[in-house]
Design a protein around this motif. Structure first.
Motif, PDB file in Angstrom:
ATOM      1  N   GLN A 165      44.443  39.149  32.567  1.00 33.44           N
ATOM      2  CA  GLN A 165      43.293  38.986  31.674  1.00 33.44           C
ATOM      3  C   GLN A 165      43.686  39.215  30.233  1.00 33.44           C
ATOM      4  OE1 GLN A 165      40.260  41.529  33.254  1.00 33.44           O
ATOM      5  NE2 GLN A 165      39.785  40.068  34.928  1.00 33.44           N
ATOM      6  N   ARG A 166      44.543  40.320  30.027  1.00 34.30           N
ATOM      7  CA  ARG A 166      44.967  40.622  28.662  1.00 34.30           C
ATOM      8  C   ARG A 166      45.697  39.463  28.064  1.00 34.30           C
ATOM      9  NH1 ARG A 166      47.047  46.027  28.667  1.00 34.30           N
ATOM     10  NH2 ARG A 166      49.219  45.403  28.457  1.00 34.30           N
ATOM     11  N   ALA A 167      46.429  38.724  28.885  1.00 35.20           N
ATOM     12  CA  ALA A 167      47.196  37.583  28.363  1.00 35.20           C
ATOM     13  C   ALA A 167      46.315  36.348  28.218  1.00 35.20           C
ATOM     14  CB  ALA A 167      48.357  37.292  29.295  1.00 35.20           C
ATOM     15  N   GLY A 168      45.060  36.480  28.667  1.00 36.27           N
ATOM     16  CA  GLY A 168      44.181  35.313  28.535  1.00 36.27           C
ATOM     17  C   GLY A 168      44.340  34.317  29.670  1.00 36.27           C
ATOM     18  N   LEU A 169      44.988  34.724  30.739  1.00 39.59           N
ATOM     19  CA  LEU A 169      45.239  33.802  31.856  1.00 39.59           C
ATOM     20  C   LEU A 169      44.118  33.915  32.886  1.00 39.59           C
ATOM     21  CD1 LEU A 169      49.045  34.600  32.353  1.00 39.59           C
ATOM     22  CD2 LEU A 169      48.066  32.682  31.100  1.00 39.59           C
ATOM     23  N   THR A 170      43.767  32.777  33.419  1.00 38.61           N
ATOM     24  CA  THR A 170      42.744  32.771  34.460  1.00 38.61           C
ATOM     25  C   THR A 170      43.391  32.466  35.794  1.00 38.61           C
ATOM     26  OG1 THR A 170      41.326  31.721  32.799  1.00 38.61           O
ATOM     27  CG2 THR A 170      40.437  31.906  35.003  1.00 38.61           C
ATOM     28  N   LEU A 171      43.194  33.379  36.741  1.00 40.52           N
ATOM     29  CA  LEU A 171      43.801  33.158  38.051  1.00 40.52           C
ATOM     30  C   LEU A 171      42.750  32.668  39.030  1.00 40.52           C
ATOM     31  CD1 LEU A 171      46.182  34.691  36.802  1.00 40.52           C
ATOM     32  CD2 LEU A 171      46.409  35.950  38.940  1.00 40.52           C
ATOM     33  N   SER A 172      43.124  31.663  39.808  1.00 41.79           N
ATOM     34  CA  SER A 172      42.176  31.104  40.790  1.00 41.79           C
ATOM     35  C   SER A 172      41.928  32.108  41.894  1.00 41.79           C
ATOM     36  CB  SER A 172      42.761  29.822  41.391  1.00 41.79           C
ATOM     37  OG  SER A 172      42.081  29.486  42.582  1.00 41.79           O
ATOM     38  N   SER A 173      40.710  32.133  42.382  1.00 40.37           N
ATOM     39  CA  SER A 173      40.365  33.036  43.473  1.00 40.37           C
ATOM     40  C   SER A 173      41.170  32.715  44.707  1.00 40.37           C
ATOM     41  CB  SER A 173      38.872  32.923  43.762  1.00 40.37           C
ATOM     42  OG  SER A 173      38.553  31.574  44.098  1.00 40.37           O
ATOM     43  N   GLU A 174      41.568  31.528  44.799  1.00 45.84           N
ATOM     44  CA  GLU A 174      42.405  31.105  45.908  1.00 45.84           C
ATOM     45  C   GLU A 174      43.677  31.929  45.927  1.00 45.84           C
ATOM     46  OE1 GLU A 174      40.263  28.955  48.097  1.00 45.84           O
ATOM     47  OE2 GLU A 174      42.399  28.522  48.451  1.00 45.84           O
ATOM     48  N   LEU A 175      44.246  32.073  44.737  1.00 48.73           N
ATOM     49  CA  LEU A 175      45.494  32.810  44.617  1.00 48.73           C
ATOM     50  C   LEU A 175      45.258  34.258  45.020  1.00 48.73           C
ATOM     51  CD1 LEU A 175      48.429  32.433  43.771  1.00 48.73           C
ATOM     52  CD2 LEU A 175      47.775  33.162  41.463  1.00 48.73           C
ATOM     53  N   LEU A 176      44.171  34.804  44.529  1.00 48.84           N
ATOM     54  CA  LEU A 176      43.858  36.191  44.785  1.00 48.84           C
ATOM     55  C   LEU A 176      43.653  36.440  46.279  1.00 48.84           C
ATOM     56  CD1 LEU A 176      41.415  36.801  41.804  1.00 48.84           C
ATOM     57  CD2 LEU A 176      43.836  37.379  41.944  1.00 48.84           C
ATOM     58  N   LYS A 177      43.121  35.377  46.947  1.00 47.47           N
ATOM     59  CA  LYS A 177      42.886  35.499  48.383  1.00 47.47           C
ATOM     60  C   LYS A 177      44.145  35.846  49.126  1.00 47.47           C
ATOM     61  CE  LYS A 177      39.731  31.972  49.258  1.00 47.47           C
ATOM     62  NZ  LYS A 177      39.438  30.747  49.995  1.00 47.47           N
ATOM     63  N   VAL A 178      45.217  35.223  48.694  1.00 46.68           N
ATOM     64  CA  VAL A 178      46.466  35.419  49.443  1.00 46.68           C
ATOM     65  C   VAL A 178      47.305  36.587  48.895  1.00 46.68           C
ATOM     66  CG1 VAL A 178      46.558  33.065  50.276  1.00 46.68           C
ATOM     67  CG2 VAL A 178      47.609  33.649  48.104  1.00 46.68           C
ATOM     68  N   ALA A 179      46.836  37.139  47.807  1.00 43.79           N
ATOM     69  CA  ALA A 179      47.601  38.301  47.279  1.00 43.79           C
ATOM     70  C   ALA A 179      47.336  39.512  48.153  1.00 43.79           C
ATOM     71  CB  ALA A 179      47.187  38.582  45.836  1.00 43.79           C
ATOM     72  N   THR A 180      48.346  40.355  48.297  1.00 44.41           N
ATOM     73  CA  THR A 180      48.165  41.571  49.124  1.00 44.41           C
ATOM     74  C   THR A 180      47.338  42.615  48.384  1.00 44.41           C
ATOM     75  OG1 THR A 180      50.278  42.393  48.286  1.00 44.41           O
ATOM     76  CG2 THR A 180      50.287  41.362  50.465  1.00 44.41           C
ATOM     77  N   VAL A 181      47.675  42.797  47.180  1.00 42.12           N
ATOM     78  CA  VAL A 181      46.944  43.796  46.370  1.00 42.12           C
ATOM     79  C   VAL A 181      46.532  43.147  45.084  1.00 42.12           C
ATOM     80  CG1 VAL A 181      47.104  46.036  45.216  1.00 42.12           C
ATOM     81  CG2 VAL A 181      48.348  45.668  47.340  1.00 42.12           C
ATOM     82  N   VAL A 182      45.337  43.452  44.704  1.00 41.66           N
ATOM     83  CA  VAL A 182      44.865  42.991  43.399  1.00 41.66           C
ATOM     84  C   VAL A 182      44.475  44.221  42.594  1.00 41.66           C
ATOM     85  CG1 VAL A 182      43.130  41.618  42.209  1.00 41.66           C
ATOM     86  CG2 VAL A 182      44.050  40.834  44.400  1.00 41.66           C
ATOM     87  N   ARG A 183      45.270  44.444  41.552  1.00 43.58           N
ATOM     88  CA  ARG A 183      44.981  45.641  40.747  1.00 43.58           C
ATOM     89  C   ARG A 183      44.132  45.282  39.560  1.00 43.58           C
ATOM     90  NH1 ARG A 183      48.501  49.340  42.811  1.00 43.58           N
ATOM     91  NH2 ARG A 183      50.320  48.408  43.824  1.00 43.58           N
ATOM     92  N   ARG A 184      43.070  46.119  39.475  1.00 45.55           N
ATOM     93  CA  ARG A 184      42.278  46.008  38.243  1.00 45.55           C
ATOM     94  C   ARG A 184      42.274  47.378  37.606  1.00 45.55           C
ATOM     95  NH1 ARG A 184      38.572  43.143  41.281  1.00 45.55           N
ATOM     96  NH2 ARG A 184      39.099  40.950  40.992  1.00 45.55           N
ATOM     97  N   ASN A 185      42.908  47.476  36.503  1.00 47.72           N
ATOM     98  CA  ASN A 185      43.041  48.771  35.847  1.00 47.72           C
ATOM     99  C   ASN A 185      42.258  48.778  34.565  1.00 47.72           C
ATOM    100  OD1 ASN A 185      43.821  51.323  35.233  1.00 47.72           O
ATOM    101  ND2 ASN A 185      46.032  50.915  35.316  1.00 47.72           N
ATOM    102  N   PRO A 186      41.038  49.296  34.657  1.00 46.59           N
ATOM    103  CA  PRO A 186      40.212  49.264  33.456  1.00 46.59           C
ATOM    104  C   PRO A 186      40.818  50.099  32.315  1.00 46.59           C
ATOM    105  CG  PRO A 186      39.142  50.593  35.138  1.00 46.59           C
ATOM    106  CD  PRO A 186      40.373  50.027  35.758  1.00 46.59           C
ATOM    107  N   ALA A 187      41.687  51.004  32.716  1.00 45.16           N
ATOM    108  CA  ALA A 187      42.263  51.843  31.664  1.00 45.16           C
ATOM    109  C   ALA A 187      43.341  51.150  30.886  1.00 45.16           C
ATOM    110  CB  ALA A 187      42.848  53.101  32.320  1.00 45.16           C
ATOM    111  N   GLY A 188      43.611  49.921  31.169  1.00 43.41           N
ATOM    112  CA  GLY A 188      44.654  49.195  30.410  1.00 43.41           C
ATOM    113  C   GLY A 188      46.000  49.323  31.086  1.00 43.41           C
ATOM    114  N   GLY A 189      46.910  48.652  30.526  1.00 46.23           N
ATOM    115  CA  GLY A 189      48.227  48.591  31.154  1.00 46.23           C
ATOM    116  C   GLY A 189      49.095  49.788  30.777  1.00 46.23           C
ATOM    117  N   ASP A 190      50.183  49.766  31.348  1.00 42.44           N
ATOM    118  CA  ASP A 190      51.133  50.829  31.021  1.00 42.44           C
ATOM    119  C   ASP A 190      51.893  50.554  29.767  1.00 42.44           C
ATOM    120  OD1 ASP A 190      50.669  52.548  33.110  1.00 42.44           O
ATOM    121  OD2 ASP A 190      51.928  51.388  34.451  1.00 42.44           O
TER     122      ASP A 190
END
Lengths: 190, 763
Positions: A165-190
């Motif tokens: 999201q920070r990079a402005g990229l949009t990922l298809s839900s399809e992709l997310l479906k097959v991902a093992t883990v989807v991290r959403r870190n509201p605290a920002g990145g490392d």
């Protein structure tokens, strides 16, 4: 006398197989299937991700997949990408040595050898809109967008949505479906 | 009911079928959509080879109970993930999609199977294979059928209810009306009326109108019956009237018939009654005049002349009147035949010539056609004679008369032209009327009966011809009459088919030929008139011509005038005697002077001194022409009238025959049985046995079969009688004119034939 011939035969067989095994190893494919799959994944990630419009146009008529650092794919990547197109753009592979050269890249694969310089690299990439992919351990926890994970004998991947999201990229839900883990870190990145 | 039910059923079936079709299409569509959704949702699973993800997606199909099986296949047709609704099983093999399609579906075994190819961003990524059962469709069908049945039933019930009502209101009254109509027309009873329904609807209007119509019909029917009765009554009246009228007509008819019969009888008997005494007068006065009973002095001759004239006139008048009556009564019998004018003319001419010669009138005859005329021969001659005698009468001395015979279309025309005094225009109109005569003048005193032309006209017209007149006063007149002619083709058949005339002419070929040589025309004519009709005559003017003609014609006799220029009679005589062909011909010298001795010396057969009297000439000729006359020949005369008998006796005796007279038929038969006679002269109307009976008796006798019989009668004969007589007798004479000359000729002819037959050995 028979026993003596038999033993010799056995030794010969073993020796030949070792040679064969070693021969095939010497062909230079460390883990041939793994990196073939990953190369295919790299290409396919491009099909499920949308780049910001201005970035897409700025990057011209080709869809570039870059490899930073030591190239674990070799000709496999090129073979896989040959003749392919994403969004009407020809897909090409590019090897770069410094992160600053990633401005033309849509996707950037960081080789595992670069694990030491990761933070510095991530700093540089932070400003761009490049999809970062790597098999560096904990890559996605460390700000990387997609991390290859080996589950059993299958290549899976983890996705860091915050980073994308920070990079402005949009990922298809399809992709997310097959991902093992989807991290959403509201605290920002490392 | 049936109709509405059938219509409903048909409609339901149609809708049903359509719905079924649409539903199936819908099912396919839905399934396709489901497959596509599944497909698009499993793209990443296929791309990233994630069976789990695919399974997750497929599991959503649980919500669709009709999906029996669904599976995702890689583009290598390898199953990635599968879904079974009921029981978990192995993935099914993927049926192939036909080339050129991205999707295909099949109905089989109560299920529908659909395969869709998954394409992601233009790249074939894999396949979706779904199988669905058709439960839904069947359920739908069932409910549809149920609803249809229900609707049908309800509609029918409703229809039934409605029809009951409408029947009551509409069809019942109409049916009743129809029935009433049928009864009315069957029984023809127009007093019946249709029952009203009480409603005020269209049907009752109809019923009212119908009743009205019936009312009118009834009226008309009654009127018709009345008219019919009246008509019958009138017809009956009329019929009775007609019957009465008919009866009257019938009576009158019968009266008329009777009257006609009486008239005919009158004519028939009058004919006989009048003619018989008149015949005696004419005959005897003729005989007297011919001086056969002795020479007469001048006064006597004059007296006899008067008697002759008077009686001739009377006879003519009677004949004319009887003729006219016959024509008027429509009883004129014409015996028409085909004959040449040239054959009928000579007789008439021979009668006319003396009269013409007396007034020095020339008579010429011109024939311009060969065609025959179809007419009654006797009447034809009568017509000609009438016209010619008129012409002679009214032409002054030295004049001329010409007779022209010509062809005109299908008719023969004969024109008699004279150079007489002519007829005035106003007279021309009336000449053909009865008893009309032109006023006489000093040198043309009125003669005749005034009936001649009237009769002539009728005779012409009755035979299909016309008569016309042209005349200029002072120049002359021309009377032209036409009679139907016959074509050449029928000419040939004519002679055999004709009914023999009442007075048969002697066959020309039988009559002896006499050559008359005299330089004076009048003398020739005179002799010729004496000799005709018994003999044929040829006249020559000179001796040299006489010789030539004699050689050519070989006559039976030659009369030769002595005093002729260009070869006197004697020289001619010698010449004739010398020529072998003519040597045997009897030559009778005729002269004023008596040089008998020289004549006989030179070989003449006889020598007569002029003026010659007729009987003398006839006898002389007869003597030499028929030298084989059987002097024993007796002729039996049968007639109840004594004067007729005497007349006949005189006539025959003067011709040299022996006679025997009887006055009844019975006597005649007696004589015939005892004596041989050579001929019989028979009267028809006699008391006791009449002529016909005598005839019959005679013919029955074998010996008398060939006996020549001549019938002389004053009776008007019917066709049947005529036919009979023609068959049975040799000749028939009617007491109308101067028949006794004919008689002699006929007798001669018959005897001549008989003689020939005898000599030939036939008898």
């Amino acid at each position: 006398m028979w026993r003596g011939h038999c033993a010799l035969l056995q030794l010969t067989i073993v020796g030949v197989s070792w040679l064969l095994f070693g021969w095939s190893s010497m062909l230079g494919q460390q883990k041939p299937n793994e990196y073939q799959v990953e190369a295919a994944y790299l290409f396919n990630f491009g099909r499920f991700v949308e780049w910001p419009a201005k970035v897409a146009t700025a990057q011209g008529n080709s869809f570039t997949i870059c490899i930073l650092g030591e190239d674990p794919f070799g000709s496999t990547l090129d073979a896989t990408l040959a003749g392919e197109a994403i969004g009407g753009k020809n897909v090409v592979a590019k090897r770069i040595s410094i992160p600053q050269e990633s401005v033309d890249c849509q996707i950037l694969f960081l080789s595992a050898k670069e694990a030491g310089r990761l933070n510095k690299i991530m700093e540089v990439l932070d400003k761009g809109a490049v999809l970062t992919v790597s098999d560096i351990p904990h890559f996605s926890q460390r700000g990387g967008m997609i991390q290859f994970v080996l589950e059993g004998n299958r290549i899976r991947f983890e996705v860091n949505l915050t980073a994308t999201q920070r990079a402005g990229l949009t990922l298809s839900s399809e992709l997310l479906k097959v991902a093992t883990v989807v991290r959403r870190n509201p605290a920002g990145g490392d | 009911m049936l109709v509405s039910g059938a219509a409903l059923l048909l409609a339901c079936a149609a809708f049903f079928a359509y719905d079924l079709y649409t539903f199936r299409v819908g099912i396919v569509h839905n399934l396709s959509t489901e497959a596509k959704i599944i497909g698009s949702n499993t793209v990443s699973a296929l791309v990233f080879n994630d069976p789990h993800a695919a399974e997750n997606t497929l599991s959503a199909l649980k919500a669709s109970p009709h999906i029996v099986y669904a599976a995702i296949y890689t583009s290598d047709r390898q199953p990635l993930a599968g879904y079974w609704h009921e029981v978990n099983g192995n993935p099914l093999p993927l049926p192939p999609i036909p080339a050129g399609q991205t999707q295909a579906h099949w109905f089989n075994g109560g299920q529908i199977a659909l395969v869709d190819s998954i394409v992601f961003q233009g790249k074939p990524t894999g396949f979706v294979y779904i199988r669905s059962d058709l439960q839904e469709i069947n359920d739908r069908l069932r409910s549809y059928a149920f609803i249809t049945a229900a609707v049908l039933l309800i509609s029918l019930v409703v229809a039934l209810l409605i029809s009951r009502t409408s029947q009551r209101v509409i069809s019942e009254p109409v049916v009743q009306l129809a029935q009433t109509v049928r009864i009315v027309s069957r029984d023809k009873n127009y007093a019946i009326r249709a029952a009203a329904t009480g409603n005020h609807d269209e049907v009752s209007t109809l019923i009212e109108s119908f009743n009205e119509m019936l009312g009118q019909l009834q009226q008309r029917d009654t009127a018709l019956h009345q008219a019919h009765d009246e008509l019958e009554h009138r017809v009956l009246e009329r019929t009775t009237q007609l019957a009465v009228a008919n009866k009257q007509l019938d009576l009158r008819n019968r009266e008329v018939e009777r009257a006609t019969k009486l008239k005919s009888k009158f004519l028939a008997s009058m004919s006989h009654e009048l003619r018989t005494p008149l015949n005696a007068i004419v005959g005897f006065s003729d005989l007297l005049a011919e001086q056969t009973a002795g020479e007469l002095n001048d006064k006597q001759q004059r007296f006899v002349g008067h008697i002759k004239q008077g009686s001739a006139h009377l006879l003519q008048l009677i004949n004319d009147i009887l003729d006219l009556s016959k024509i008027e009564a429509g009883q004129l019998e014409l015996r028409r035949e085909n004959f040449q004018v040239s054959s009928a003319l000579p007789e008439v001419l021979s009668t006319i010539r003396p009269l013409a010669m007396a007034k020095n009138i020339q008579v010429e005859f011109t024939l311009k056609t060969e065609r025959s005329v179809y007419a009654d021969r006797v009447r034809f001659k009568q017509i000609l004679y009438n016209l010619l005698s008129n012409a002679v009468k009214f032409t002054p001395k030295g004049g001329s008369i010409s007779i022209d015979c010509f062809e005109k279309e299908n008719f023969i025309g004969i024109a008699v032209t004279d150079t007489g005094i002519g007829i005035r225009a106003e007279d021309q109109k009336v000449v053909f009327e009865e008893f009309r005569q032109v006023e006489g003048s000093a040198d043309a005193p009125v003669e005749g009966t005034g009936l001649g032309l009237a009769i002539t006209k009728r005779l012409v017209e009755q035979q299909g011809g016309r008569i016309s007149l042209e005349s200029v006063v002072g120049q002359g007149s021309r009377f032209t009459f036409t009679l139907p002619s016959v074509s050449q083709a029928s000419n040939a058949a004519q002679t055999g088919a004709s009914v023999p005339a009442a007075i048969p002419l002697s066959g020309g070929r039988e009559k002896p030929l006499v050559l008359i040589a005299d330089d004076e025309a009048s003398a020739r004519e005179l002799l010729a008139s004496y000799l005709e009709p018994q003999y044929r005559t040829v006249m020559v003017e000179s001796g040299s011509e006489a010789v030539r003609k004699a050689q050519q014609l070989l006559p039976d006799a030659i009369t030769l005038d002595v005093l002729m220029p260009g070869g006197s009679g004697f020289e001619t005589l010698v010449a004739l005697r010398r020529t072998p062909e003519t040597a045997n011909i009897p030559i009778i010298l005729v002269s004023i002077s008596d040089q008998k001795r020289v004549g006989f010396a030179l070989g003449a057969a006889d020598y007569l001194i002029k003026p010659i009297r007729k009987p003398v000439l006839l006898e002389t000729i007869r003597k030499h022409v028929l030298p084989y006359t059987d002097d024993d020949a007796t002729i039996l005369l049968v007639d109840d009238d004594p004067s007729t008998l005497e007349l006949l006796e005189e006539t025959l005796r003067s011709a040299g025959y022996e006679t025997q007279s009887v006055r009844s038929g019975a006597r005649a038969l007696e004589v015939l049985s005892s004596k041989v006679v050579s001929a019989v002269l028979l009267d028809l109307l006699m008391p006791g046995m009449d002529g016909f009976e005598v005839l019959r008796h005679i013919r029955q006798e074998a010996t008398l079969k060939e006996l020549p019989i001549f019938v002389i009668t004053g009776k008007s004969l019917t066709k049947e009688e005529l036919a009979l007589l023609n068959a049975e007798t040799q000749a028939l004479f009617q007491k109308t004119g101067s028949w006794h000359q004919q008689l002699i000729a006929e007798l001669e002819r018959v005897f001549h034939e008989g003689k020939l037959a005898k000599s030939a050995g036939i008898y």
